[in-house]
Scaffold this motif. Structure first.
Motif, PDB file in Angstrom:
ATOM      1  N   LEU A   9       0.700  -1.187  -0.210  1.00 56.24           N
ATOM      2  CA  LEU A   9      -0.368  -0.304  -0.312  1.00 56.24           C
ATOM      3  C   LEU A   9       0.753   1.503  -0.094  1.00 56.24           C
ATOM      4  O   LEU A   9       0.708   1.841  -0.563  1.00 56.24           O
ATOM      5  CB  LEU A   9      -1.361   0.228   1.439  1.00 56.24           C
ATOM      6  CG  LEU A   9      -1.787   1.084   1.326  1.00 56.24           C
ATOM      7  CD1 LEU A   9      -2.924   1.255  -0.114  1.00 56.24           C
ATOM      8  CD2 LEU A   9      -2.610   0.944   2.692  1.00 56.24           C
TER       9      LEU A   9
ATOM     10  N   GLU B   7       2.401   4.464  -5.627  1.00 60.01           N
ATOM     11  CA  GLU B   7       1.874   4.219  -6.660  1.00 60.01           C
ATOM     12  C   GLU B   7       0.576   3.971  -6.498  1.00 60.01           C
ATOM     13  O   GLU B   7      -0.300   5.051  -7.413  1.00 60.01           O
ATOM     14  CB  GLU B   7       2.259   2.987  -7.212  1.00 60.01           C
ATOM     15  CG  GLU B   7       1.390   2.644  -8.623  1.00 60.01           C
ATOM     16  CD  GLU B   7       1.944   1.187  -9.299  1.00 60.01           C
ATOM     17  OE1 GLU B   7       1.740   0.680 -10.448  1.00 60.01           O
ATOM     18  OE2 GLU B   7       2.707   0.313  -7.870  1.00 60.01           O
ATOM     19  N   TYR B   8      -0.407   3.297  -5.559  1.00 58.17           N
ATOM     20  CA  TYR B   8      -2.002   3.476  -6.054  1.00 58.17           C
ATOM     21  C   TYR B   8      -2.375   4.469  -4.797  1.00 58.17           C
ATOM     22  O   TYR B   8      -3.934   4.732  -5.075  1.00 58.17           O
ATOM     23  CB  TYR B   8      -1.849   2.284  -4.197  1.00 58.17           C
ATOM     24  CG  TYR B   8      -1.777   0.254  -4.843  1.00 58.17           C
ATOM     25  CD1 TYR B   8      -1.152   0.740  -6.206  1.00 58.17           C
ATOM     26  CD2 TYR B   8      -0.649  -0.592  -3.793  1.00 58.17           C
ATOM     27  CE1 TYR B   8      -0.348  -0.956  -6.678  1.00 58.17           C
ATOM     28  CE2 TYR B   8      -0.867  -1.682  -4.532  1.00 58.17           C
ATOM     29  CZ  TYR B   8      -0.016  -1.529  -5.727  1.00 58.17           C
ATOM     30  OH  TYR B   8      -0.731  -2.593  -6.191  1.00 58.17           O
TER      31      TYR B   8
ATOM     32  N   ILE C 157      -7.113   2.940 -10.785  1.00 66.29           N
ATOM     33  CA  ILE C 157      -6.667   2.087 -10.078  1.00 66.29           C
ATOM     34  C   ILE C 157      -7.751   0.908  -9.677  1.00 66.29           C
ATOM     35  O   ILE C 157      -6.897  -0.708  -9.708  1.00 66.29           O
ATOM     36  CB  ILE C 157      -7.573   2.523  -8.216  1.00 66.29           C
ATOM     37  CG1 ILE C 157      -6.915   1.480  -7.192  1.00 66.29           C
ATOM     38  CG2 ILE C 157      -8.635   1.994  -8.043  1.00 66.29           C
ATOM     39  CD1 ILE C 157      -7.149   1.889  -5.923  1.00 66.29           C
TER      40      ILE C 157
ATOM     41  N   GLU D  73      -5.036  -1.387 -12.182  1.00 62.85           N
ATOM     42  CA  GLU D  73      -4.542  -2.369 -11.677  1.00 62.85           C
ATOM     43  C   GLU D  73      -5.234  -3.042 -11.093  1.00 62.85           C
ATOM     44  O   GLU D  73      -3.796  -4.575 -10.398  1.00 62.85           O
ATOM     45  CB  GLU D  73      -3.689  -0.982 -11.066  1.00 62.85           C
ATOM     46  CG  GLU D  73      -2.399  -1.580  -9.710  1.00 62.85           C
ATOM     47  CD  GLU D  73      -1.202  -2.304 -11.233  1.00 62.85           C
ATOM     48  OE1 GLU D  73       0.022  -2.794 -10.346  1.00 62.85           O
ATOM     49  OE2 GLU D  73      -0.848  -1.082 -11.791  1.00 62.85           O
ATOM     50  N   LEU D  74      -5.157  -3.377 -10.599  1.00 57.63           N
ATOM     51  CA  LEU D  74      -6.979  -4.079 -10.326  1.00 57.63           C
ATOM     52  C   LEU D  74      -6.249  -5.744 -10.729  1.00 57.63           C
ATOM     53  O   LEU D  74      -6.813  -6.838 -10.173  1.00 57.63           O
ATOM     54  CB  LEU D  74      -8.277  -3.810  -9.115  1.00 57.63           C
ATOM     55  CG  LEU D  74      -8.582  -4.393  -8.448  1.00 57.63           C
ATOM     56  CD1 LEU D  74      -8.248  -4.993  -6.721  1.00 57.63           C
ATOM     57  CD2 LEU D  74     -10.348  -3.672  -7.745  1.00 57.63           C
TER      58      LEU D  74
ATOM     59  N   SER E 194      -3.544  -7.207 -10.629  1.00 57.99           N
ATOM     60  CA  SER E 194      -3.525  -7.892  -9.979  1.00 57.99           C
ATOM     61  C   SER E 194      -3.801  -9.218  -9.783  1.00 57.99           C
ATOM     62  O   SER E 194      -2.585 -10.358  -9.099  1.00 57.99           O
ATOM     63  CB  SER E 194      -3.414  -6.697  -9.245  1.00 57.99           C
ATOM     64  OG  SER E 194      -2.680  -7.600  -7.575  1.00 57.99           O
TER      65      SER E 194
ATOM     66  N   LYS F 191      -1.018  -7.327  -3.356  1.00 57.68           N
ATOM     67  CA  LYS F 191      -1.198  -6.347  -4.148  1.00 57.68           C
ATOM     68  C   LYS F 191      -2.354  -5.912  -3.863  1.00 57.68           C
ATOM     69  O   LYS F 191      -3.047  -5.217  -4.051  1.00 57.68           O
ATOM     70  CB  LYS F 191      -0.509  -6.018  -5.225  1.00 57.68           C
ATOM     71  CG  LYS F 191       1.352  -5.790  -4.633  1.00 57.68           C
ATOM     72  CD  LYS F 191       1.188  -5.744  -6.923  1.00 57.68           C
ATOM     73  CE  LYS F 191       3.045  -5.745  -6.925  1.00 57.68           C
ATOM     74  NZ  LYS F 191       3.433  -5.460  -7.887  1.00 57.68           N
TER      75      LYS F 191
ATOM     76  N   LEU G 274      -5.482  -3.272  -2.700  1.00 59.22           N
ATOM     77  CA  LEU G 274      -5.482  -2.582  -3.750  1.00 59.22           C
ATOM     78  C   LEU G 274      -7.702  -2.171  -2.864  1.00 59.22           C
ATOM     79  O   LEU G 274      -8.410  -0.646  -3.017  1.00 59.22           O
ATOM     80  CB  LEU G 274      -6.134  -2.941  -4.772  1.00 59.22           C
ATOM     81  CG  LEU G 274      -4.905  -2.050  -5.947  1.00 59.22           C
ATOM     82  CD1 LEU G 274      -4.140  -3.862  -6.707  1.00 59.22           C
ATOM     83  CD2 LEU G 274      -4.010  -0.681  -5.999  1.00 59.22           C
TER      84      LEU G 274
END
Length: 326
Positions: free
Chosen positions: A90, A121-122, A275, A278-279, A282, A290, A294
């Motif tokens: 996170l 990043e998140y 986001i 990326e989710l 992941s 990760k 997220l």
């Protein structure tokens, strides 16, 4: 001297009792008929559901019914081996396992700002998602407000124009945001621009409907007064209608902002940035720490946005609007 007929008095006394008895029988018949219709409706719904599931199972290459016990197997794949890695992921803190693979290279995602200071990043991706929702909501409100006055039955300048505007807003909200985003992502390439266009178009259609329903319920006496002094249509809207509807408009706009935050996250799965993208990556790669990080960040953000939006609505609309009127 006249004497009352005892037979007529008995008949009048029995008449209300018979009427009450007839009403009771009619009520019982109506209740029985409704229960019958409800039972038939539930039976038809059950048969349709079973038929649909059977058809889906036959059409599914993996056989849906047979694989149903394994529905939540993916959860075991995403459980972190070390729960401390959730916080490291996170905040982009280096993990002791960073040499074992990309899954634990959290520090690589840092966004440098100045010197050793960085944004995780998140957090940056979450800011992008919120920006998409905010810009889309502003665009939606700006266009939905004038369209709502054109679509309202009591303020529209002409009936044909009202029908065209209503059909236009229905068309905008007919398609889910993710479908529109996929179309524009193919045209404009992957990125937040496609997400902003998709969410904005749907917001215009959705808010336009809510807005014109509010306009149709305003008090028309101020508008009649403006007409009497020769005011134009724009002046009637500005001085007679807008002051009445503006608090409700702001309340609906803030409510839509909450919806758009969730929509912007989903749109990230089709290349809308933020986001959500990326989710999706992941989860597809099985990165447990990760994924949990997220989901946690997304949950906290939505709760904060919901609470802030509710507080701001109360400040703008007034506490009395949320209290029960006696």
């Amino acid at each position: 001297m006249t004497f009352a007929d005892p037979h007529s008095q008995t008949h009048r006394a029995q008449q209300p009792q018979q009427s009450a008895h007839e009403i009771g029988e009619a009520w019982s018949k109506m209740v029985a008929r409704r229960r019958l219709y409800t039972g038939l409706g539930l039976l038809i719904l059950f048969v349709a559901f079973v038929s649909s599931v059977k058809f889906a199972d036959e059409s599914n290459a993996g056989h849906f019914i047979e694989r149903l016990p394994h529905l939540f197997d993916f959860v075991s794949w995403l459980v972190p081996k070390d729960w401390n890695d959730v916080w490291r992921a996170l905040f982009d803190i280096e993990s002791p396992n960073h040499q074992t693979g990309e899954e634990y290279n959290f520090a690589l995602g840092r966004v440098p700002v100045w010197g050793s200071f960085y944004i995780p990043e998140y957090f940056e991706l979450m800011i992008i998602t919120i920006n998409i929702a905010l810009v889309s909501t502003i665009i939606g409100v700006v266009f939905a407000m004038p369209l709502s006055f054109l679509a309202a039955r009591n303020l529209s300048p002409s009936s044909p124009l009202r029908i065209v505007v209503k059909r236009f807003m229905e068309f905008l909200r007919a398609f889910p945001e993710i479908v529109i985003a996929g179309l524009f992502a193919a045209i404009l390439s992957i990125g937040p621009v496609a997400a902003i266009i998709a969410v904005s178009l749907h917001t215009i259609g959705a808010l336009g409907k809510l807005f014109y329903e509010v306009v149709e319920n305003i008090d028309m006496k101020p508008d009649e007064g403006m007409k009497a002094v020769g005011a134009s249509w724009a002046e009637r809207v500005r001085f007679a209608a807008l002051p009445q509807v503006l608090p409700n408009f702001m309340s609906y706009a803030l409510l839509r902002l909450e919806v758009n935050v969730r929509a912007s996250t989903i749109i990230g799965a089709v290349g809308g940035g933020g986001i959500g993208e990326e989710l999706k990556l992941s989860i597809s790669r099985g990165f447990g720490a990760k994924t949990v990080a997220l989901v946690l960040l997304l949950f906290i953000t939505i709760v904060v946005v919901d609470q802030f939006s509710a507080w701001l609505r109360r400040r703008l609309v007034g506490e009395h609007a949320f209290l029960l009127q006696h």
